[in-house]
Design an enzyme around this catalytic site. Structure first.
Site, mmCIF file in Angstrom:
data_model
loop_
_atom_site.group_PDB
_atom_site.id
_atom_site.type_symbol
_atom_site.label_atom_id
_atom_site.label_comp_id
_atom_site.label_asym_id
_atom_site.label_seq_id
_atom_site.Cartn_x
_atom_site.Cartn_y
_atom_site.Cartn_z
ATOM 1 N N LYS A 116 0.807 -1.212 0.000
ATOM 2 C CA LYS A 116 0.000 0.000 0.000
ATOM 3 C C LYS A 116 0.845 1.269 0.000
ATOM 4 O O LYS A 116 0.472 2.274 -0.590
ATOM 5 C CB LYS A 116 -0.957 0.003 1.205
ATOM 6 N N GLU A 200 -3.689 8.010 5.755
ATOM 7 C CA GLU A 200 -4.197 8.852 4.671
ATOM 8 C C GLU A 200 -5.496 9.513 5.097
ATOM 9 O O GLU A 200 -6.136 9.100 6.068
ATOM 10 C CB GLU A 200 -4.431 8.018 3.406
ATOM 11 N N ASN A 235 -14.845 -1.328 7.642
ATOM 12 C CA ASN A 235 -13.990 -1.341 6.457
ATOM 13 C C ASN A 235 -13.944 -2.703 5.767
ATOM 14 O O ASN A 235 -13.075 -2.955 4.932
ATOM 15 C CB ASN A 235 -12.565 -0.889 6.808
ATOM 16 N N GLU A 288 -5.885 2.239 -4.269
ATOM 17 C CA GLU A 288 -4.833 1.224 -4.113
ATOM 18 C C GLU A 288 -5.072 0.117 -5.120
ATOM 19 O O GLU A 288 -6.114 0.081 -5.794
ATOM 20 C CB GLU A 288 -4.838 0.638 -2.697
ATOM 21 N N ASN A 290 -4.989 -4.135 -5.374
ATOM 22 C CA ASN A 290 -4.864 -5.441 -4.736
ATOM 23 C C ASN A 290 -4.338 -6.424 -5.778
ATOM 24 O O ASN A 290 -5.026 -6.718 -6.768
ATOM 25 C CB ASN A 290 -6.206 -5.919 -4.184
ATOM 26 N N PHE A 348 -22.305 -6.433 14.959
ATOM 27 C CA PHE A 348 -21.575 -7.252 13.988
ATOM 28 C C PHE A 348 -20.322 -7.889 14.598
ATOM 29 O O PHE A 348 -19.351 -8.145 13.901
ATOM 30 C CB PHE A 348 -21.185 -6.428 12.752
#
Length: 659
Positions: A116, A200, A235, A288, A290, A348
């Site tokens: 990253k 960031e 996320n 980004e 992956n 969750f």
């Protein structure tokens, strides 16, 4: 082409890769830890090699053990799936040095785009617009605070080697950075074996749109359009779809061209994903890349007809892509729901345990829709605390977005799980929401739509009718079996305290429930239920439905999608008396801090006699590779601390007591 491939992964992705290998006539080897000894992947593979204890750092992240397994079995190539070693250039080079092929991008591409921090630097040099942030490693909490305050809150603290929603925290202030930085670093070390962190700017109310790319070793790169992955919690993506309801053709082409340009610039030669943050105005910029297969790849496969795992294998074997960009097109719409072992009613939080019942919907094509369920579990399997809490990935396809969502709603109705908490009711609730169906999405969706947490949904008129009819039908069957002399037509149906007088009568292969207050009548047909069965399927006035049902101390608990009710079917006199019963009082836990989930105690940060303020962190619990900070809900003095670092605790176990 390879004759034998080793799969350096577990769970549903290992099973997914095995299926494609079978189609290609390739033998498979899986590696497994102690926790996965009886897994479906081990059962399905041609060979299986034990590689160590459950913690990933001692098994699935141990490159030496993976290489040794290849040498022992004669595997010519390794497919790493996603997570674990899938974006590890050192591992890819180690395989290469042993003459073993890595089924993924070349090490240079992994280093340039998979890391990253390095990807940010590369993108900046290439002139690609990126999210504002600090392109470099963060040394310690003090350094993190300095950088965060230079960027301006909110910021996102992220693991450099991260992925899958692990190793990420959003910090809204200095305190969040102080607490979040060490937690992210610990998660990064545990999940990826790499504790480098960067920070960031956190873009508020964005959409998450990603482009699937595919390359070969001959310089050819194409994109397979986009996926929308904006429905997230912590996320972690929860619901994905392809294509995106946001994009028009011009924006889609622009994003695709940018993704392909980035991939070509690093000589990309496998499946990968270029992720973008998109605004509601269709503006977008690079986030980004992956450098691996994504969890949500099924929706891309369903709208393009391309088997991405197959193309990764063929590319690794040196074959050219069998198609050009002009040959690819979008057909229909696909939606994916991630079925997780987590309790949406408790924020969750992860839920571990055994799948006492696991009954997914039937896969295949019917009535113009397709249902696909990528799973690595069976009934009786255990979801452990050591790995990701995913149970399966349920995907549906149809010619339109509305039809694909409808198909997903029905498929979720037919998905039955018992033995642990799961998010099927939550997913069903989203499918029924007007906002989701309109396509007005953002990564804040769950927080916006469920600000007080998820507590189910109020039943619609149709759902109230389903519950009344199902309750009457079940009660009638049970009464006929146990006490046929008590059979009658006039009853009172009580749903969560709401009473309705009904008249119940049998017809030819049907049951009629007539409401005495408004004269409406319900007809129940095509019933599929027997005592002991946990689902009740049928048609109500011609509309197909499936409800989850179970007996209560009295009556039944009936759930249809996200709406649930305690249903009693009583005689008029019993209903009169029942109304006079006093309500049951809940136990008082206000002076206790309970563990919200089963897991491992990382730290207990208070001692007996200590004064604690509401909101202060008192413990950190780790479960399924996530560290969760437990906070006091009230001011008080600590009376007792009932656990210590290193202990395993159950859900609702008392960690701290207040005086």
């Amino acid at each position: 082409m390879f004759s034998k491939i080793l799969i350096a992964n577990r769970g549903e992705i290992a099973v997914r890769i095995i299926k494609t290998c079978r189609k290609l006539g390739i033998a498979t080897v899986v590696v497994y830890s102690e926790a996965d000894a009886d897994s479906m992947a081990v059962e399905m593979a041609d060979e299986a090699v034990f590689i160590g204890p459950p913690p990933a750092a001692q098994s699935y992240l141990d490159a030496a053990k993976i290489i040794d397994a290849c040498q022992r079995t004669g595997a010519q190539a390794v497919h790493p799936g996603f997570g674990f070693l899938s974006e590890n250039a050192t591992f890819a080079r180690a395989l290469e040095s042993e003459g073993i092929v890595f089924i993924g991008p070349n090490p240079h591409a992994i280093e340039a785009m998979g890391d990253k921090i390095e990807s940010k630097k590369f993108a900046a040099k290439a002139g690609v617009s990126t999210v504002p942030g600090h392109v470099g490693e963060i040394d310690d909490p003090a350094h993190a605070i300095k950088i965060a305050e230079e960027i301006g809150y909110p910021v996102m603290i992220k693991a450099s080697a991260g992925g899958g929603g692990k190793g990420i925290r959003v910090a809204w202030n200095r305190k969040d950075v102080e607490e979040g930085f060490p937690a992210v670093r610990a998660e990064a070390k545990a999940s990826f074996g790499d504790d480098r962190i960067f920070i960031e700017k956190f873009i508020e109310s964005p959409r998450h749109v990603e482009i699937q790319v595919l390359g070969d070793k001959h310089g050819n790169v194409v994109h397979l359009f986009e996926r929308e992955c904006s429905i997230q919690r912590r996320n972690q993506k929860v619901i994905e779809e392809a294509p995106s309801p946001l994009l028009d053709e011009a924006t889609r082409n622009a994003m695709g061209e940018q993704a392909v340009a980035l991939a070509k610039a690093v000589g990309y030669d496998s499946a990968g994903t270029v992720e973008f943050v998109a605004g509601q105005d269709k503006s977008f910029f690079f986030l980004e890349m992956n450098t691996r297969l994504q969890v949500e790849h099924p929706v891309t496969e369903m709208i393009t007809g391309v088997d991405l795992v197959e193309q990764m294998i063929r590319s690794a074997a040196g074959q050219k892509l069998p198609f050009a960009q002009k040959d690819l097109k979008i057909t229909g719409w696909a939606v994916e729901s991630r079925i997780y072992a987590e309790d949406p009613y408790r924020g969750f939080l992860p839920s571990i345990g055994r799948l006492v019942r696991y009954d997914p919907p039937a896969e295949g094509e019917a009535h113009g829709t397709i249902v696909r369920n990528d799973a690595g579990v069976r009934e009786g399997d255990e979801i452990s605390m050591f790995y990701d809490p995913m149970i399966s990935k349920l995907s549906t396809w149809a010619t339109t977005r509305e039809a694909a969502i409808d198909a997903m709603g029905r498929a979720l109705e037919d998905f039955h799980i018992e033995g642990l908490g799961h998010n099927v009711p939550f997913l069903a609730a989203v499918m029924d929401q007007d906002r989701f169906r309109s396509g007005k999405l953002s990564t804040n969706y769950i927080k916006d739509e469920f600000p007080e947490g998820f507590h189910g949904t109020a039943p619609t008129g149709f759902q109230r009718d389903v519950m009344a009819a199902v309750g009457c039908a079940m009660h009638r069957v049970m009464t006929r079996r146990a006490a046929p002399h008590l059979m009658r037509e006039d009853w009172v149906v009580v749903e969560n305290g709401d009473r309705r007088q009904v008249r119940v009568s049998n017809g030819d292969d049907s049951l009629t429930v007539a409401f005495q207050d408004d004269g409406r009548s319900l007809t129940l047909t095509d019933v599929d239920w027997r005592p002991g069965k946990p689902t009740f399927a049928g048609k109500l006035n011609g509309e197909v439905f499936t409800a989850a049902v179970r007996p209560a101390a009295e009556g039944f608990v009936i759930r249809h999608r996200a709406a649930q009710a305690h249903v009693l079917v009583l005689t008029p006199r019993s209903a009169e008396l029942h109304e006079k019963l006093p309500p049951k009082k809940a136990a008082d836990t206000s002076k206790m801090v309970l563990s919200p989930m089963p897991g491992l105690v990382v730290s207990l940060d208070v001692t007996a006699g200590q004064e604690v303020r509401a909101g202060e962190a008192v413990a950190v619990i780790e479960a399924m590779k996530m560290q969760n900070i437990i906070r006091a809900e009230r001011d008080g003095t600590v009376k007792a601390v009932n656990a210590k670092a290193g202990d395993s605790v159950a859900a609702d176990e008392v960690l701290v007591e207040f005086a």
